[in-house]
Design an enzyme around this catalytic site. Structure first.
Site, PDB file in Angstrom:
ATOM      1  N   LYS A   4      41.985  28.000  48.871  1.00 51.39           N
ATOM      2  CA  LYS A   4      42.755  29.205  48.549  1.00 51.39           C
ATOM      3  C   LYS A   4      42.166  29.792  47.291  1.00 51.39           C
ATOM      4  CE  LYS A   4      46.293  31.922  49.077  1.00 51.39           C
ATOM      5  NZ  LYS A   4      45.317  33.027  49.210  1.00 51.39           N
ATOM      6  N   GLN A  24      39.768  27.362  40.144  1.00 49.59           N
ATOM      7  CA  GLN A  24      40.852  27.534  41.108  1.00 49.59           C
ATOM      8  C   GLN A  24      41.415  26.180  41.576  1.00 49.59           C
ATOM      9  OE1 GLN A  24      41.143  31.101  42.197  1.00 49.59           O
ATOM     10  NE2 GLN A  24      43.219  30.431  42.689  1.00 49.59           N
ATOM     11  N   LYS A  60      43.898  25.155  38.869  1.00 52.85           N
ATOM     12  CA  LYS A  60      44.991  26.133  38.832  1.00 52.85           C
ATOM     13  C   LYS A  60      45.933  25.896  40.008  1.00 52.85           C
ATOM     14  CE  LYS A  60      43.564  30.255  38.284  1.00 52.85           C
ATOM     15  NZ  LYS A  60      43.085  31.652  38.377  1.00 52.85           N
ATOM     16  N   LYS A 120      36.761  30.345  46.375  1.00 53.23           N
ATOM     17  CA  LYS A 120      36.614  31.702  45.840  1.00 53.23           C
ATOM     18  C   LYS A 120      35.482  32.378  46.589  1.00 53.23           C
ATOM     19  CE  LYS A 120      38.258  34.456  42.609  1.00 53.23           C
ATOM     20  NZ  LYS A 120      39.593  34.565  42.022  1.00 53.23           N
ATOM     21  N   GLY A 165      43.038  38.732  47.026  1.00 50.94           N
ATOM     22  CA  GLY A 165      42.318  39.714  46.213  1.00 50.94           C
ATOM     23  C   GLY A 165      41.875  39.152  44.872  1.00 50.94           C
ATOM     24  N   ASP A 166      41.077  39.926  44.172  1.00 48.82           N
ATOM     25  CA  ASP A 166      40.660  39.642  42.784  1.00 48.82           C
ATOM     26  C   ASP A 166      40.094  40.970  42.281  1.00 48.82           C
ATOM     27  OD1 ASP A 166      40.139  37.270  40.794  1.00 48.82           O
ATOM     28  OD2 ASP A 166      38.263  38.369  40.755  1.00 48.82           O
ATOM     29  N   THR A 198      50.692  38.036  39.198  1.00 48.69           N
ATOM     30  CA  THR A 198      49.810  37.447  38.183  1.00 48.69           C
ATOM     31  C   THR A 198      50.215  37.933  36.795  1.00 48.69           C
ATOM     32  OG1 THR A 198      48.070  37.446  39.840  1.00 48.69           O
ATOM     33  CG2 THR A 198      47.405  37.000  37.582  1.00 48.69           C
ATOM     34  N   ASN A 244      45.153  45.311  38.200  1.00 47.72           N
ATOM     35  CA  ASN A 244      46.372  44.711  38.742  1.00 47.72           C
ATOM     36  C   ASN A 244      47.052  43.776  37.739  1.00 47.72           C
ATOM     37  OD1 ASN A 244      47.301  41.958  40.290  1.00 47.72           O
ATOM     38  ND2 ASN A 244      48.089  43.807  41.269  1.00 47.72           N
ATOM     39  N   SER A 298      50.959  33.815  46.304  1.00 50.98           N
ATOM     40  CA  SER A 298      50.201  33.826  47.569  1.00 50.98           C
ATOM     41  C   SER A 298      50.642  32.658  48.435  1.00 50.98           C
ATOM     42  CB  SER A 298      48.703  33.708  47.294  1.00 50.98           C
ATOM     43  OG  SER A 298      48.150  34.970  47.023  1.00 50.98           O
TER      44      SER A 298
HETATM   45  P1  NDP Z   1      41.193  44.719  38.830  1.00 53.98           P
HETATM   46  O1  NDP Z   1      39.954  45.051  39.535  1.00 53.98           O
HETATM   47  O2  NDP Z   1      42.488  45.232  39.342  1.00 53.98           O
HETATM   48  O3  NDP Z   1      41.095  45.146  37.292  1.00 53.98           O
HETATM   49  C1  NDP Z   1      40.095  44.663  36.452  1.00 53.98           C
HETATM   50  C2  NDP Z   1      40.254  45.344  35.111  1.00 53.98           C
HETATM   51  O4  NDP Z   1      39.372  44.734  34.185  1.00 53.98           O
HETATM   52  C3  NDP Z   1      39.908  46.833  35.143  1.00 53.98           C
HETATM   53  O5  NDP Z   1      40.659  47.493  34.176  1.00 53.98           O
HETATM   54  C4  NDP Z   1      38.427  46.810  34.762  1.00 53.98           C
HETATM   55  O6  NDP Z   1      37.954  48.021  34.198  1.00 53.98           O
HETATM   56  C5  NDP Z   1      38.438  45.723  33.714  1.00 53.98           C
HETATM   57  N1  NDP Z   1      37.109  45.153  33.590  1.00 53.98           N
HETATM   58  C6  NDP Z   1      36.352  44.612  34.566  1.00 53.98           C
HETATM   59  N2  NDP Z   1      35.170  44.225  34.076  1.00 53.98           N
HETATM   60  C7  NDP Z   1      35.214  44.531  32.774  1.00 53.98           C
HETATM   61  C8  NDP Z   1      34.304  44.378  31.710  1.00 53.98           C
HETATM   62  N3  NDP Z   1      33.093  43.830  31.924  1.00 53.98           N
HETATM   63  N4  NDP Z   1      34.673  44.788  30.473  1.00 53.98           N
HETATM   64  C9  NDP Z   1      35.903  45.334  30.262  1.00 53.98           C
HETATM   65  N5  NDP Z   1      36.790  45.511  31.221  1.00 53.98           N
HETATM   66  C10 NDP Z   1      36.451  45.111  32.453  1.00 53.98           C
HETATM   67  O7  NDP Z   1      41.219  43.113  38.747  1.00 53.98           O
HETATM   68  P2  NDP Z   1      42.440  42.153  38.483  1.00 53.98           P
HETATM   69  O8  NDP Z   1      43.391  42.770  37.545  1.00 53.98           O
HETATM   70  O9  NDP Z   1      42.916  41.652  39.792  1.00 53.98           O
HETATM   71  O10 NDP Z   1      41.714  40.920  37.771  1.00 53.98           O
HETATM   72  C11 NDP Z   1      41.545  40.830  36.350  1.00 53.98           C
HETATM   73  C12 NDP Z   1      41.268  39.384  35.973  1.00 53.98           C
HETATM   74  O11 NDP Z   1      42.367  38.553  36.385  1.00 53.98           O
HETATM   75  C13 NDP Z   1      40.035  38.755  36.604  1.00 53.98           C
HETATM   76  O12 NDP Z   1      39.475  37.815  35.697  1.00 53.98           O
HETATM   77  C14 NDP Z   1      40.605  38.001  37.803  1.00 53.98           C
HETATM   78  O13 NDP Z   1      39.779  36.952  38.217  1.00 53.98           O
HETATM   79  C15 NDP Z   1      41.898  37.482  37.186  1.00 53.98           C
HETATM   80  N6  NDP Z   1      42.932  37.100  38.138  1.00 53.98           N
HETATM   81  C16 NDP Z   1      43.428  38.004  39.061  1.00 53.98           C
HETATM   82  C17 NDP Z   1      44.429  37.628  39.921  1.00 53.98           C
HETATM   83  C18 NDP Z   1      45.066  38.591  40.855  1.00 53.98           C
HETATM   84  O14 NDP Z   1      46.077  38.212  41.472  1.00 53.98           O
HETATM   85  N7  NDP Z   1      44.596  39.812  40.974  1.00 53.98           N
HETATM   86  C19 NDP Z   1      44.933  36.220  39.944  1.00 53.98           C
HETATM   87  C20 NDP Z   1      44.424  35.397  38.875  1.00 53.98           C
HETATM   88  C21 NDP Z   1      43.442  35.834  38.039  1.00 53.98           C
HETATM   89  P3  NDP Z   1      37.051  49.012  35.099  1.00 53.98           P
HETATM   90  O15 NDP Z   1      38.029  49.698  35.995  1.00 53.98           O
HETATM   91  O16 NDP Z   1      36.407  49.895  34.108  1.00 53.98           O
HETATM   92  O17 NDP Z   1      36.072  48.144  35.839  1.00 53.98           O
END
Ligand code: NDP
Length: 447
Positions: free
Chosen positions: A92, A113, A116, A128, A167-168, A212, A243, A379
């Site tokens: 997962k 993961q 976690k 992943k 998603g991620d 999250t 997200n 999830s």
């Molecule tokens: P999204 O794609 O929804 O959002 C990612 C955000 O981070 C955007 O604002 C993006 O900006 C920014 N970002 C990405 N790369 C960079 C960078 N190099 N420097 C600065 N900002 C950056 O992803 P999520 O919110 O889903 O995921 C965010 C983090 O949380 C990740 O590490 C993911 O692995 C982790 N995560 C997510 C989960 C989930 O349920 N979604 C669960 C557990 C962990 P821009 O739009 O400019 O790219």
């Protein structure tokens, strides 16, 4: 051989076998540091090649993803799925679509993961996947064609009892919809348990979108409570605006905090009066625009393309964007500006140097594998609802999420104390997550 030598031997072997994968090395190295503490006390955890097996994925898939863009030109991306460990349940973990994705990044995320998912207390293994495809700037039709091609290969390897992606970064409701549609077509059955993060009308769970971010805030609150503080009246920095960030902002403000800044990959926004979450959601989720649009439409907010969001003064910092976004210098600035609590909404956003600075300066630090586990936990709740053909209310699902986060906090805090590292939540999370998986692997024999 001393435990130190034993662990160095494993690690050197891993560096050799997985050359050019620095993020994977970083994630393993952090866990192995904590495991030294376990091995001193319980040496049997090194028996039967357990540590080497834990660091080697059960299966790694790399595949071609060809698709045709809106100009009729063929594009070729690379797809990945790393099925790391299924001792506790089906693999997962999310799918990430971002140009930076490579095998090392998918392996680091898959490795994290495992622990976690174990911490959630639910029966799920670790995996992943993703692709170096960049959904930014692509039309809906291009994203759909890419997702269909990606799933055409992936569908042979997943299933509700085998591997359940979600998603991620770069994979939200739209992408999950296209991926699910193609899976359903190829499998010729509506197997809702094969993906999570689905739409509410076709097997999705309430609270999954928020989980999250909300979960990170629930865990932060538990951590603050342990030290006699509360989010009410606190100033909070949240990096990112995707997200995780959006729903961390929403919950923190609901609990009485003021979120003083957020960001994206091009810059950051200072919001001394708090964040208008409705506007931010509209800009990011509906219009898919940059954070600069927020400043144009909300008075009192200012945009910065230089400096760093970590220069802001606050009580709490929640890095919710991406790996290694917060380094040692940032950590020192945060501590000097009054930050006392950090919880990782993103995966591995703090560098090892930053974590060391937090430890030295007495900043309480909750690592991602605990703090952002609410997403995968919900999830797993979605999988439970799919298996029983049921759908739960928002309140009930949120309550379950809240309870899971609170149990994760208690478990990691108790484990840290048991091993003589009170309030070291990195040690607590690594050891608590490890022991459950390790016990299952030992019981199941050398496979
Ligand atoms: P999204 O794609 O929804 O959002 C990612 C955000 O981070 C955007 O604002 C993006 O900006 C920014 N970002 C990405 N790369 C960079 C960078 N190099 N420097 C600065 N900002 C950056 O992803 P999520 O919110 O889903 O995921 C965010 C983090 O949380 C990740 O590490 C993911 O692995 C982790 N995560 C997510 C989960 C989930 O349920 N979604 C669960 C557990 C962990 P821009 O739009 O400019 O790219």
């Amino acid at each position: 051989m001393s435990v130190d030598e034993q662990v160095s031997t494993y690690y050197n072997m891993l560096l050799k076998r997985n050359a050019g994968e620095p993020e994977f090395h970083q994630a393993v190295s952090e866990v192995l540091e904590s495991l030294k503490i376990v091995l001193e006390k319980d040496p049997h955890y090194a028996d039967y090649g357990l540590i080497q097996r834990l660091c080697e994925p059960e299966r790694q898939l790399i595949f071609r993803v060809p698709w045709v863009d809106d100009n009729g030109v063929v594009q070729v991306n690379r797809g990945f799925r790393v099925q790391f460990n299924s001792a506790l349940g089906p693999y997962k973990g999310g799918l990430r679509f971002h140009p930076s994705v490579n095998l090392g990044i998918v392996k680091f995320l898959g490795f994290e993961q495992i622990f976690k998912n174990s911490l959630t207390g639910l029966p799920i293994g670790g995996g992943k996947g993703g692709s170096d495809f960049d959904p930014k700037g692509k039309s809906d039709a291009e994203v759909m064609r890419f997702c269909q091609s990606f799933m055409t290969e992936l569908h042979r390897h997943i299933g509700e009892y085998r591997d359940v992606p979600a998603g991620d970064i770069g994979v939200g409701g739209r992408e999950i919809g296209y991926l699910f549609g193609q899976y359903r077509r190829l499998a010729n059955q509506h197997e809702s348990g094969v993906l999570t993060g689905k739409g509410l009308a076709w097997g999705g769970s309430l609270v999954r979108t928020e989980a999250t971010g909300y979960g990170t805030v629930y865990l932060t609150q538990e951590m603050m409570k342990e030290h006699g503080e509360d989010l009410s009246g606190a100033k909070v920095i949240v990096s990112g605006s995707g997200n995780v960030a959006i729903y961390a902002i929403e919950k923190a403000q609901e609990l009485g905090a003021t979120v003083v800044g957020f960001s994206d990959s091009s810059g950051w926004v200072e919001t001394p009066n708090g964040v208008n979450v409705e506007l931010l959601r509209d800009i990011k989720e509906v219009r898919r625009e940059r954070v600069t649009a927020y400043v144009d439409e909300e008075t009192g907010a200012t945009y910065h393309s230089d400096g760093s969001i970590w220069d802001l003064a606050a009580d709490v910092a929640l890095p919710c964007a991406t790996q290694n976004e917060l380094n040692g210098e940032h950590a020192a600035t945060l501590a000097a500006n009054g930050v006392r609590y950090v919880a990782e909404g993103a995966n591995m956003p703090s560098t090892p140097e930053a974590i060391e600075v937090f430890r030295e300066k007495g900043v309480h630090f909750a690592p991602g594998k605990a703090a952002n586990a609410g997403g995968v936990a919900t999830s797993a709740l979605e999988m439970q609802q799919n298996a029983s053909r049921d759908s739960w209310s928002f309140e009930y699902t949120d309550q379950r999420l809240h309870m899971i986060m609170s149990n994760i906090f208690k478990n990691m805090s108790k484990t840290a104390s048991e091993y003589g590292h009170e309030h070291n939540y990195v040690v607590g999370a690594n050891i608590a997550g490890f022991k459950k998986v390790a016990d299952a692997m030992l019981a199941q024999g050398v496979i």
